[in-house]
Write a protein that holds these residues in place. Structure first.
Motif, short mmCIF file in Angstrom:
data_model
loop_
_atom_site.label_atom_id
_atom_site.label_comp_id
_atom_site.label_asym_id
_atom_site.label_seq_id
_atom_site.Cartn_x
_atom_site.Cartn_y
_atom_site.Cartn_z
N GLY A 51 64.12 13.99 11.12
CA GLY A 51 65.41 13.31 11.08
C GLY A 51 65.37 11.82 11.32
N GLU A 52 64.21 11.21 11.30
CA GLU A 52 64.11 9.78 11.60
C GLU A 52 63.73 8.92 10.41
OE1 GLU A 52 61.68 8.92 15.01
OE2 GLU A 52 62.15 10.86 15.90
N GLY A 53 63.15 9.48 9.37
CA GLY A 53 62.60 8.66 8.30
C GLY A 53 63.35 8.78 7.00
N ASP A 54 62.75 8.19 5.97
CA ASP A 54 63.31 8.18 4.63
C ASP A 54 62.90 9.43 3.87
OD1 ASP A 54 64.48 5.63 4.91
OD2 ASP A 54 62.55 4.67 4.49
N PRO A 55 63.70 9.82 2.87
CA PRO A 55 63.34 10.98 2.04
C PRO A 55 62.08 10.70 1.22
CG PRO A 55 65.28 9.88 1.17
CD PRO A 55 64.96 9.22 2.47
N PRO A 56 61.47 11.76 0.68
CA PRO A 56 60.21 11.60 -0.05
C PRO A 56 60.27 10.58 -1.19
CG PRO A 56 60.62 13.91 0.33
CD PRO A 56 61.84 13.17 0.81
N GLU A 57 61.39 10.49 -1.88
CA GLU A 57 61.51 9.55 -3.00
C GLU A 57 61.26 8.12 -2.52
OE1 GLU A 57 63.93 11.79 -2.18
OE2 GLU A 57 63.45 13.26 -3.74
N ILE A 58 61.78 7.78 -1.35
CA ILE A 58 61.61 6.43 -0.81
C ILE A 58 60.26 6.29 -0.12
CG2 ILE A 58 62.53 4.78 0.87
CD1 ILE A 58 65.31 5.94 0.24
N SER A 59 59.82 7.33 0.60
CA SER A 59 58.54 7.27 1.32
C SER A 59 57.37 7.09 0.37
CB SER A 59 58.34 8.53 2.16
OG SER A 59 59.27 8.60 3.19
#
Length: 90
Positions: A51-59
């Motif tokens: 719940g802390e990071g960006d979704p896979p598309e952005i990561s």
């Protein structure tokens, strides 16, 4: 001058969320040949799952990965599908 051996590495338990996320990334080692790229992406995806990071598309885009035989969009889609599988089980 002498050097000390490196510190030992403590492995994650087999059923831990960290291990599951890093295993997903490791399954793409043919497409992400550089180990540090896989570790960086695994960390970013773990942060997303918690719940802390960006979704896979952005990561995938922001990790600046060296990819072979796959596009960023295809990789992000495949990773998203696998992440849904492990998050639905928890």
């Amino acid at each position: 001058m002498t050097t000390l051996p490196p510190a030992g590495v403590k492995k994650f338990p087999e059923d831990s969320l960290e291990n599951k996320v890093y295993s997903i990334v490791e399954s793409f080692k043919e497409n992400i040949p550089i180990m540090n790229d896989r570790y960086r992406l695994g960390y970013n995806l773990y942060k997303f799952v918690t719940g802390e990071g960006d979704p896979p598309e952005i990561s995938v885009k922001n990790s600046k990965l060296h990819l072979e035989n796959i596009t960023e969009a295809e990789l992000a889609t495949k990773i998203s599908e696998k992440l849904k599988e492990i998050t639905n089980k928890n």
